[in-house]
Design a protein around this motif. Structure first.
Motif, PDB file in Angstrom:
ATOM      1  N   ALA A 197       0.831  -1.205   0.000  1.00 33.11           N
ATOM      2  CA  ALA A 197       0.000   0.000   0.000  1.00 33.11           C
ATOM      3  C   ALA A 197       0.865   1.255   0.000  1.00 33.11           C
ATOM      4  O   ALA A 197       0.623   2.193  -0.759  1.00 33.11           O
ATOM      5  N   ALA A 198       1.899   1.261   0.852  1.00 37.76           N
ATOM      6  CA  ALA A 198       2.741   2.445   0.970  1.00 37.76           C
ATOM      7  C   ALA A 198       3.514   2.703  -0.311  1.00 37.76           C
ATOM      8  O   ALA A 198       3.586   3.832  -0.799  1.00 37.76           O
ATOM      9  N   MET A 199       4.085   1.639  -0.867  1.00 35.21           N
ATOM     10  CA  MET A 199       4.861   1.810  -2.081  1.00 35.21           C
ATOM     11  C   MET A 199       3.974   2.260  -3.233  1.00 35.21           C
ATOM     12  O   MET A 199       4.341   3.122  -4.028  1.00 35.21           O
ATOM     13  N   PHE A 200       2.796   1.661  -3.279  1.00 32.66           N
ATOM     14  CA  PHE A 200       1.850   2.007  -4.333  1.00 32.66           C
ATOM     15  C   PHE A 200       1.448   3.472  -4.230  1.00 32.66           C
ATOM     16  O   PHE A 200       1.504   4.222  -5.211  1.00 32.66           O
ATOM     17  N   SER A 201       1.084   3.897  -2.997  1.00 31.40           N
ATOM     18  CA  SER A 201       0.616   5.279  -2.867  1.00 31.40           C
ATOM     19  C   SER A 201       1.760   6.254  -3.097  1.00 31.40           C
ATOM     20  O   SER A 201       1.569   7.327  -3.664  1.00 31.40           O
ATOM     21  N   GLY A 202       2.966   5.863  -2.675  1.00 32.32           N
ATOM     22  CA  GLY A 202       4.123   6.725  -2.906  1.00 32.32           C
ATOM     23  C   GLY A 202       4.374   6.926  -4.389  1.00 32.32           C
ATOM     24  O   GLY A 202       4.549   8.044  -4.864  1.00 32.32           O
ATOM     25  N   LEU A 203       4.344   5.824  -5.104  1.00 34.12           N
ATOM     26  CA  LEU A 203       4.581   5.889  -6.550  1.00 34.12           C
ATOM     27  C   LEU A 203       3.494   6.692  -7.244  1.00 34.12           C
ATOM     28  O   LEU A 203       3.751   7.528  -8.104  1.00 34.12           O
ATOM     29  N   LEU A 204       2.252   6.403  -6.831  1.00 33.18           N
ATOM     30  CA  LEU A 204       1.109   7.073  -7.446  1.00 33.18           C
ATOM     31  C   LEU A 204       1.203   8.580  -7.212  1.00 33.18           C
ATOM     32  O   LEU A 204       0.941   9.384  -8.105  1.00 33.18           O
ATOM     33  N   MET A 205       1.617   8.914  -5.985  1.00 41.23           N
ATOM     34  CA  MET A 205       1.763  10.331  -5.645  1.00 41.23           C
ATOM     35  C   MET A 205       2.812  10.985  -6.530  1.00 41.23           C
ATOM     36  O   MET A 205       2.614  12.074  -7.057  1.00 41.23           O
ATOM     37  N   PHE A 206       3.917  10.286  -6.680  1.00 44.96           N
ATOM     38  CA  PHE A 206       5.009  10.803  -7.504  1.00 44.96           C
ATOM     39  C   PHE A 206       4.504  11.069  -8.919  1.00 44.96           C
ATOM     40  O   PHE A 206       4.715  12.118  -9.500  1.00 44.96           O
ATOM     41  N   MET A 207       3.780  10.081  -9.435  1.00 46.60           N
ATOM     42  CA  MET A 207       3.247  10.188 -10.792  1.00 46.60           C
ATOM     43  C   MET A 207       2.270  11.364 -10.895  1.00 46.60           C
ATOM     44  O   MET A 207       2.352  12.189 -11.793  1.00 46.60           O
ATOM     45  N   PHE A 208       1.375  11.421  -9.921  1.00 43.60           N
ATOM     46  CA  PHE A 208       0.344  12.455  -9.936  1.00 43.60           C
ATOM     47  C   PHE A 208       0.951  13.843  -9.850  1.00 43.60           C
ATOM     48  O   PHE A 208       0.552  14.744 -10.557  1.00 43.60           O
ATOM     49  N   VAL A 209       1.905  13.970  -8.932  1.00 43.42           N
ATOM     50  CA  VAL A 209       2.484  15.290  -8.732  1.00 43.42           C
ATOM     51  C   VAL A 209       3.203  15.742  -9.999  1.00 43.42           C
ATOM     52  O   VAL A 209       3.106  16.882 -10.413  1.00 43.42           O
ATOM     53  N   THR A 210       3.913  14.800 -10.643  1.00 41.75           N
ATOM     54  CA  THR A 210       4.632  15.217 -11.849  1.00 41.75           C
ATOM     55  C   THR A 210       3.669  15.548 -12.990  1.00 41.75           C
ATOM     56  O   THR A 210       3.858  16.526 -13.693  1.00 41.75           O
TER      57      THR A 210
ATOM     58  N   LEU B 213      13.293  26.222 -10.478  1.00 47.23           N
ATOM     59  CA  LEU B 213      12.488  26.259  -9.258  1.00 47.23           C
ATOM     60  C   LEU B 213      11.803  24.923  -8.997  1.00 47.23           C
ATOM     61  O   LEU B 213      11.443  24.600  -7.879  1.00 47.23           O
ATOM     62  N   GLN B 214      11.639  24.163 -10.072  1.00 51.22           N
ATOM     63  CA  GLN B 214      10.896  22.911  -9.977  1.00 51.22           C
ATOM     64  C   GLN B 214      11.720  21.824  -9.298  1.00 51.22           C
ATOM     65  O   GLN B 214      11.183  20.977  -8.588  1.00 51.22           O
ATOM     66  N   THR B 215      13.030  21.854  -9.556  1.00 52.23           N
ATOM     67  CA  THR B 215      13.892  20.785  -9.074  1.00 52.23           C
ATOM     68  C   THR B 215      13.782  20.553  -7.562  1.00 52.23           C
ATOM     69  O   THR B 215      13.589  19.414  -7.144  1.00 52.23           O
ATOM     70  N   PRO B 216      13.884  21.590  -6.728  1.00 48.59           N
ATOM     71  CA  PRO B 216      13.811  21.340  -5.285  1.00 48.59           C
ATOM     72  C   PRO B 216      12.549  20.597  -4.878  1.00 48.59           C
ATOM     73  O   PRO B 216      12.588  19.729  -4.005  1.00 48.59           O
ATOM     74  N   VAL B 217      11.434  20.911  -5.526  1.00 47.24           N
ATOM     75  CA  VAL B 217      10.167  20.270  -5.171  1.00 47.24           C
ATOM     76  C   VAL B 217      10.245  18.773  -5.461  1.00 47.24           C
ATOM     77  O   VAL B 217       9.874  17.933  -4.636  1.00 47.24           O
ATOM     78  N   THR B 218      10.746  18.438  -6.647  1.00 46.58           N
ATOM     79  CA  THR B 218      10.843  17.034  -7.017  1.00 46.58           C
ATOM     80  C   THR B 218      11.819  16.307  -6.096  1.00 46.58           C
ATOM     81  O   THR B 218      11.571  15.159  -5.727  1.00 46.58           O
ATOM     82  N   VAL B 219      12.895  16.990  -5.717  1.00 49.59           N
ATOM     83  CA  VAL B 219      13.883  16.357  -4.838  1.00 49.59           C
ATOM     84  C   VAL B 219      13.261  16.024  -3.484  1.00 49.59           C
ATOM     85  O   VAL B 219      13.444  14.925  -2.967  1.00 49.59           O
ATOM     86  N   VAL B 220      12.486  16.954  -2.934  1.00 55.83           N
ATOM     87  CA  VAL B 220      11.834  16.702  -1.646  1.00 55.83           C
ATOM     88  C   VAL B 220      10.941  15.469  -1.731  1.00 55.83           C
ATOM     89  O   VAL B 220      10.932  14.609  -0.860  1.00 55.83           O
ATOM     90  N   LEU B 221      10.237  15.374  -2.834  1.00 51.69           N
ATOM     91  CA  LEU B 221       9.339  14.244  -3.027  1.00 51.69           C
ATOM     92  C   LEU B 221      10.134  12.941  -3.091  1.00 51.69           C
ATOM     93  O   LEU B 221       9.748  11.914  -2.513  1.00 51.69           O
ATOM     94  N   MET B 222      11.261  12.981  -3.776  1.00 49.91           N
ATOM     95  CA  MET B 222      12.092  11.780  -3.897  1.00 49.91           C
ATOM     96  C   MET B 222      12.681  11.386  -2.551  1.00 49.91           C
ATOM     97  O   MET B 222      12.705  10.211  -2.192  1.00 49.91           O
ATOM     98  N   ILE B 223      13.114  12.402  -1.782  1.00 49.49           N
ATOM     99  CA  ILE B 223      13.666  12.114  -0.454  1.00 49.49           C
ATOM    100  C   ILE B 223      12.616  11.409   0.397  1.00 49.49           C
ATOM    101  O   ILE B 223      12.898  10.408   1.048  1.00 49.49           O
ATOM    102  N   SER B 224      11.369  11.908   0.337  1.00 47.47           N
ATOM    103  CA  SER B 224      10.298  11.267   1.110  1.00 47.47           C
ATOM    104  C   SER B 224      10.198   9.792   0.732  1.00 47.47           C
ATOM    105  O   SER B 224       9.980   8.933   1.573  1.00 47.47           O
ATOM    106  N   TYR B 225      10.360   9.549  -0.553  1.00 42.33           N
ATOM    107  CA  TYR B 225      10.198   8.184  -1.033  1.00 42.33           C
ATOM    108  C   TYR B 225      11.309   7.292  -0.475  1.00 42.33           C
ATOM    109  O   TYR B 225      11.063   6.145  -0.104  1.00 42.33           O
ATOM    110  N   PHE B 226      12.526   7.834  -0.391  1.00 42.44           N
ATOM    111  CA  PHE B 226      13.632   7.043   0.155  1.00 42.44           C
ATOM    112  C   PHE B 226      13.445   6.812   1.643  1.00 42.44           C
ATOM    113  O   PHE B 226      13.674   5.719   2.148  1.00 42.44           O
ATOM    114  N   ILE B 227      13.008   7.864   2.343  1.00 40.12           N
ATOM    115  CA  ILE B 227      12.762   7.703   3.780  1.00 40.12           C
ATOM    116  C   ILE B 227      11.727   6.613   4.015  1.00 40.12           C
ATOM    117  O   ILE B 227      11.812   5.843   4.958  1.00 40.12           O
ATOM    118  N   MET B 228      10.784   6.526   3.088  1.00 43.71           N
ATOM    119  CA  MET B 228       9.707   5.547   3.231  1.00 43.71           C
ATOM    120  C   MET B 228      10.258   4.134   3.418  1.00 43.71           C
ATOM    121  O   MET B 228       9.769   3.372   4.252  1.00 43.71           O
TER     122      MET B 228
END
Lengths: 440, 306
Positions: free
Chosen positions: A179-192, A340-355
């Motif tokens: 569930a967590a991996m799925f929602s994380g991935l989905l979030m990543f996709m959605f946000v992008t 300006l976009q890069t920092p946002v994507t990086v934060v999202l990726m960091i969250s994914y690694f912390i997950m």
């Protein structure tokens, strides 16, 4: 209908009517299914290519017992290494087993191309097993094969979570992880995808010069909010269409393939197989899978999981979309957004690694803080939710998430308004913060 | 009665002052010209009136109350930097903007249909804006600006991008709206159009209000008592007649089928005497004051010669 409502309506209608929306709605599931089909096809294609290994076995007891599998094929040989090297052959490699293999467990694999980990471990496993068996034989134990068969054991762990009121419930960390991996991935996709859409939408007024007409009629906050929610509705619509497609196809498949398995799992948990047929099936079903199936079919658990998923997924999308809106507010054209976009994507990726860290230890300080701080919480709280964290943490996290969303929209509106007077200048981060303090 | 009062408005940006203690009063039912060279602060003032930006100090009053957020419904604003959503259909888009200005969808549709008939653009309703020419889009934009029947209309360089025929149509519509009770603020560089339609003006230069008032009054005030005499007779006779009272503007161009001369009579009281004397010596066909054009006043004012 308030102004935000009017804006949402336009943003939604304009996007849904676009050809690109209709095409992507149809194309994505097609590509998805096509991708899976291609993957299966490729797997079969690579599987048919078993690597041929020529084996020079000086000990004389290994070569004939090596088993071929899908990826490797063994063939005994008396060629010397030098002969093999010069010989024009289609063999992948040359395996040399010394006659002192029992004393010195080491073999030599030579190949023209680099060997793979998979191949090496397959050879190592097989030879180790053979050598172990040979060593055991030296003890001259009677009925050895029978004894070996009897001592073979595979322990499965059935995890239960202790509850004060209700019965202990079998829990599965696998489902939580999925569930967590799925929602994380989905979030990543959605946000992008949809975050980018919000950003472009915010730039739209500037590039088509509607900006001043708009800000003389609505507040930038209302405009941002309308755009973010309008795009969210587009996303939901698209997701629903995809979901319906998947559910229709999926349920047909599930009904035919999985029907029996569900019954088996339920029987296993209650501890008494209702009918002998099921009992037979049960042994084929490992307990982890059974636990997952039980959780999926438990309406209470699924409601909780889906409810949290919705709250955090939607909240996460909104917060990130608002950040993209802020980026769109700060620039005049799409080309300027990259920096300006890069920092946002990086934060999202960091969250994914912390997950992933959180999955290993869902009660660590990092997990707790990560699941409460708004930027990381949508992904990390989802990773924790299946481990049932304290309710106050979930509520606090959700409240903070939605509050920071509203705050971010306000911030975006502020930047937007100041940006009106700064045509053609690319702002730095420092300037952005100065803008926020402006009295416009 | 005054519709809008701007009181001591100052607005500073990081590097420069856009408006420096500007005050002006806009009478109800007037067409008020807001003039000034590029970068003088006109657009900033208009944005402050529209509440797009806020002044650092000073206040704007609409009617007898300080201007408030809900007043956007009472204002129609056509900015200089204007555009429409390119991918959106004309009719749908006009309804959208009307809704944002507080009209219901139904009401907006009814009114829009009337305007589209009036401007003979009914067939554009379902076209996308990107299919229209710039001038056509401007017409749509004009309709969008005035559709919610605002009391106060603000046009920033309305005629830029219009051909003379459409500019004229627009001019007539603006005057018609004034006759129906709207007050119009009109920012422009085009002095000819100012003379044609404005009744009051304010001239802003270098962030300050340097000249303000009813147009006729300003033009008369800035006349230099120059008169043109068209006559039959000898020029020398005329020169003798005005000697001591007026000076002849040597070399000044005149357009007349008669002999013609421009003279300046510095003292107002001497005008009558001068006419009497001239009348005795030559046959006067016409005698009129040369009122300076807005263009002259503008250039002089900006150059600091007033």
């Amino acid at each position: 209908m308030g102004k935000i409502g009017i804006i949402i309506r336009r943003e939604f209608n304009e996007r849904v009517k676009k050809k690109s929306f209709i095409i992507s709605t149809i194309l994505v599931p097609v590509l998805f299914i096509g991708g899976i089909a291609l993957l299966i096809f490729m797997q079969q294609y690579t599987m048919s290519e078993a690597k041929l290994i020529k084996v020079l076995d000086r000990s004389g007891m290994i070569a004939q017992r090596l088993e071929d599998n899908a990826s490797v094929r063994f063939e005994a040989t008396d060629q010397s290494y030098d002969q093999f090297k010069t010989d024009e052959t289609d063999a992948f490699g040359y395996l040399e087993i010394g006659d002192d293999i029992m004393e010195r467990p080491s073999v030599r694999l030579s190949s023209f191309k680099a060997s793979t980990v998979e191949l090496e471990s397959s050879i190592s496993d097989q030879i180790s097993k053979i050598v172990e068996e040979e060593k055991l034989k030296r003890y001259d134990i009677e009925n050895l094969p029978q004894i070996m068969e009897e001592v073979k054991t595979d322990v499965t762990v059935q995890a239960f979570q202790i509850k004060e009121s209700a019965d202990d419930k079998e829990s599965s960390s696998s489902l939580a992880m999925i569930a967590a991996m799925f929602s994380g991935l989905l979030m990543f996709m959605f946000v992008t995808i949809y975050g980018g859409m919000v950003m472009q939408g915010v730039i739209e007024e500037k590039s088509s010069k509607v900006l001043e007409v708009m800000v003389s009629s609505v507040r930038p906050y209302e405009l941002m909010m309308g755009k973010i929610l309008g795009v969210a509705l587009v996303a939901i619509t698209q997701l629903l269409i995809w979901a319906v497609l998947v559910v229709v196809v999926g349920s047909v498949l599930m009904q035919t393939l999985m029907g029996d398995m569900v019954q088996a799992a339920q029987a296993m948990q209650s501890g008494m197989p209702a009918d002998p047929m099921l009992a037979a099936q049960m042994s084929n079903l490992d307990s982890e899978t059974a636990a997952i199936i039980n959780q999926v079919t438990d309406p209470g658990y699924m409601t909780m999981l889906l409810g949290c998923f919705l709250v955090f997924f939607v909240g996460g999308y909104l917060l990130y979309a608002a950040m993209f809106a802020a980026i769109g507010s700060a620039v005049d054209n799409v080309q300027d957004t990259q920096q300006l976009q890069t920092p946002v994507t990086v934060v999202l990726m960091i969250s994914y690694f912390i997950m992933f860290n959180v999955m290993r230890d869902p009660y660590s300080a990092m997990a707790v803080w990560g699941s409460i701080i708004p930027l990381t919480s949508p992904i990390i709280m989802m990773a924790r939710i299946a481990y049932e964290p304290p309710v106050w943490q979930v509520v606090l996290s959700a409240v903070l998430l939605y509050a920071s969303f509203v705050g971010m929209v306000w911030f975006a509106g502020k930047i937007y308004r100041v940006g009106i007077f700064m045509y053609g200048k690319k702002p730095s981060f420092k300037e952005l913060f100065k803008w926020v303090r402006y009295k416009y | 009665m005054d519709l809008l009062r701007v009181e001591h408005v100052t607005k500073k940006y990081a590097q420069h002052t856009a408006l420096d203690d500007v005050s002006l009063t806009i009478p109800k039912g007037s067409v008020y010209g807001l003039l000034g060279p590029n970068g003088a602060g006109k657009t900033t003032l208009i944005r402050i009136i529209n509440r797009i930006t806020a002044p650092d100090s000073g206040q704007v009053w609409l009617g007898d109350k300080p201007i408030a957020p809900q007043d956007v419904y009472r204002i129609g604003y056509l900015p200089e930097e204007r555009g429409l959503y390119k991918k959106m259909k004309v009719g749908e888009q006009a309804i959208y903007f009307a809704q944002l200005k507080g009209l219901s969808r139904k009401e907006a549709t009814v009114r829009l249909k009337e305007w589209f008939v009036r401007f003979q653009i009914r067939e554009w309703w379902d076209k996308k804006v990107e299919e229209l020419s710039k001038g056509m889009a401007q017409k749509v934009q004009f309709i969008v600006t005035i559709l919610h029947q605002p009391e106060l209309l603000i046009f920033d360089e309305p005629f830029s991008g219009f051909d003379p025929i459409n500019a004229n149509l627009l001019k007539e519509e603006i005057l018609r709206l004034r006759d129906k009770g709207a007050t119009v603020i009109f920012s422009t560089h085009n002095m000819a159009s100012v003379e044609e339609i404005c009744d009051h003006i304010t001239l802003i230069n270098k962030s300050r209000n340097i000249l303000s008032g009813p147009l006729d009054e300003i033009r008369h005030k800035h006349g230099n008592n120059i008169f043109q005499v068209d006559y039959r007779g000898e020029e020398s006779a005329l020169r003798e007649a005005v000697a001591g009272l007026a000076s002849v503007m040597e070399g000044a161009e005149t357009e007349s089928v008669y002999n013609s001369l421009k003279i300046q009579i510095p003292c107002n009281d001497d005008v009558k005497t001068a006419i009497g004397r001239i009348n005795e010596r030559v046959e006067i066909r016409s005698f009129r004051e040369i009122i300076p054009s807005m263009n002259d006043i503008f250039i002089k004012a900006v150059a600091g010669e007033l």
